[in-house]
Scaffold this active site. Structure first.
Site, PDB file in Angstrom:
ATOM      1  N   CYS A 155      -1.535   8.782   3.023  1.00  0.00           N
ATOM      2  CA  CYS A 155      -1.234   8.567   1.713  1.00  0.00           C
ATOM      3  C   CYS A 155      -2.483   8.768   0.876  1.00  0.00           C
ATOM      4  O   CYS A 155      -2.392   8.872  -0.385  1.00  0.00           O
ATOM      5  CB  CYS A 155      -1.136   6.745   1.741  1.00  0.00           C
ATOM      6  N   GLU A 160       4.126  12.936  -4.690  1.00  0.00           N
ATOM      7  CA  GLU A 160       3.647  12.842  -3.550  1.00  0.00           C
ATOM      8  C   GLU A 160       4.406  13.779  -2.631  1.00  0.00           C
ATOM      9  O   GLU A 160       5.572  13.746  -2.508  1.00  0.00           O
ATOM     10  CB  GLU A 160       3.283  11.536  -3.090  1.00  0.00           C
ATOM     11  N   GLU A 162       0.834  -1.151  -0.039  1.00  0.00           N
ATOM     12  CA  GLU A 162      -0.019   0.144   0.069  1.00  0.00           C
ATOM     13  C   GLU A 162       0.976   1.164  -0.096  1.00  0.00           C
ATOM     14  O   GLU A 162       1.563   1.452   1.055  1.00  0.00           O
ATOM     15  CB  GLU A 162      -1.076  -0.025   1.066  1.00  0.00           C
TER      16      GLU A 162
END
Length: 496
Positions: free
Chosen positions: A291, A389, A257
């Protein structure tokens, strides 16, 4: 497992085979409180030999008392663990806030919700059913079993340590696996605390082990260990790729993940007040350190100015400060490295021509690792702030004119973890949700999870799913069993 030194630093040992033990070399490191910038805990620093001991304990436990339990009995132990987490939720939340600097009220909310993961998978433990397969051969009964995959390495990040550990630990234990946990270097304490609760719940020694350590040695030793059957990892995409490479040498199964660059798509008929709150929740809550952060706002040109005005107005009033104070709305970034990374994104946005509608700077008068919530406008799809990110409180705003353009912009990164659609048009809502390449899509909402709903990503956001029935399948192997019914001999050189 926790003691206090003369300097009032909490001390955390490794937890291996049901015992709190020091690192083999006697080495330790300090965990730093992001709010004060000072150490608050001293933690065992494991080496490869300690990892080997933990994996050995987990391997032995697979054939010990744990293996003798029925699935229903495992479920009862998981429920007991959930009860103990509920009992200690307040203390666990305080520990996590000391370790990662997130709001106490957020950590408390997570800790109070945490038992639901153990309860859900406790109930699912004895529902992992095989099936009888109709055979094309009348003399055979064919059925399947779902058996535990074996020893699981659970590697968790610093942003929501216990919650993301529960996403791995609960289904792994429900499936009958044993686990070696490697928490983040920066947030080791709560995993050790949870291991103590597992012992109190009656889970046998060796089933849950925790190795803490600073730097890559212990994590690398765990992911590349030949006696680990599965790695379940949450973290950055770059580290996830390294984990996958290490696991591949042993053909170890992985669930990854990873990162996200999730888009919130707002159409002109949306409730702009609700959408503004959704954007605030998606990227400024948790100081953007999640996330699933909705760090790209893709808004119809007709309502872009009105929506940005709402977001900037609210962002400028966000209360920044002590994460333990009840009135604080945004705490510090969790680490010094993350602080400097976010500052570099502020500088890069300016250099690439983005307009900083608010924020874009550190908070100098608080100490610690504080930055201001930041909104970027006049961005283009190729900018760093749109493609990378950030893991901080920074949202990049892009506009669109048509639905196809909105979907193209939303799908315009390598990631595919999450996204949202804001519209009152039910047809458009479902149409666009289906078109987004993301593992989770919220309609007129953002940042909602539950133990029974699968979570995971497309593309560079990972492999596999956590939560829900999908998750427990990640921790089992399917075995097909053929039973010859006639008792007759057969030609050994003929198949079937």
């Amino acid at each position: 497992m926790t003691t206090t030194t003369d300097e009032q630093l909490a001390e955390y040992s490794l937890y291996i085979d049901g015992e709190a033990v020091a690192a083999s070399a006697g080495t330790t490191y300090d965990s730093v409180d992001p709010f004060t910038g000072r150490p608050w805990a001293r933690v065992a620093d494991a080496a490869a030999v300690d990892v080997d001991a933990a994996v050995g304990a987990a391997r032995r436990a697979l054939s010990g008392p744990w293996a003798a339990l029925t699935a229903t009995q495992r479920g009862k132990l998981l429920r007991r663990l959930g009860d103990l987490v509920a009992r200690d939720a307040e203390r666990l939340a305080e520990i996590e806030t000391r370790d990662n600097g997130k709001l106490l009220r957020e950590m408390a909310g997570q800790a109070k919700a945490l038992p639901e993961w153990f309860y859900y998978f406790a109930g699912l433990a004895d529902k992992v059913e095989g099936s009888v397969i109709p055979s094309d051969k009348s003399n055979y009964l064919v059925y399947t079993r779902h058996e535990p995959v074996g020893v699981v390495a659970a590697i968790v990040p610093w942003n929501s340590p216990l919650l993301l550990l529960a996403w791995k630990l609960a289904p792994a234990l429900a499936a009958g696996c044993t686990v070696v946990v490697k928490p983040s270097d920066y947030t080791p304490a709560s995993a050790v605390e949870l291991a103590g609760l597992a012992e109190e719940a009656g889970i046998p020694p060796g089933v849950v082990n925790v190795v803490t350590g600073w730097g890559p040695e212990s994590g690398t030793a765990l992911t590349s260990h030949p006696d680990v059957d599965k790695v379940a990892f949450t973290g950055s995409t770059a580290t996830g790729k390294a984990v996958a490479h290490a696991a591949a040498d042993n053909l170890t199964r992985v669930t990854l993940e990873l990162g996200g660059k999730s888009a919130q798509v707002v159409f002109p008929d949306a409730d702009l007040d609700a959408a503004a709150n959704g954007v605030i929740a998606g990227v400024f809550a948790a100081t953007g350190q999640t996330c699933m952060a909705g760090s790209r706002l893709i808004v119809h040109a007709d309502v872009a100015d009105a929506l940005v005005e709402r977001i900037v107005g609210r962002a400028s009033t966000i209360a920044i400060g002590d994460p333990s104070a009840p009135g604080t709305e945004m705490g510090p970034l969790a680490t010094e490295a993350q602080f400097h990374k976010v500052l570099s994104h502020f500088a890069s946005a300016r250099e690439q021509g983005a307009t900083i509608a608010c924020g874009g700077e550190a908070v100098d008068d608080l100490g610690g690792y504080f930055v201001r919530p930041t909104v970027l406008t006049d961005v283009t799809p190729d900018m760093r702030a749109v493609q990378e990110e950030i893991f901080g409180p920074m949202v990049a705003v892009m506009t669109f004119d048509g639905e196809d353009e909105a979907v193209a912009l939303a799908n315009g990164t390598e990631y595919g973890l999450a996204g949202s659609v804001w519209t009152k048009d039910v047809h458009r809502a479902h149409r666009v949700a289906a078109a987004l390449r993301a593992g989770s899509v919220w309609i007129n909402a953002y940042r909602v999870v539950a133990p029974h709903v699968p979570f995971g990503g497309f593309g560079s956001s990972g492999i596999g799913r956590e939560n829900g029935v999908d998750a427990i399948r990640e921790y089992t192997e399917t075995k097909a069993i053929w039973v010859e019914l006639s008792g007759q001999t057969r030609d050994p050189f003929t198949l079937g």
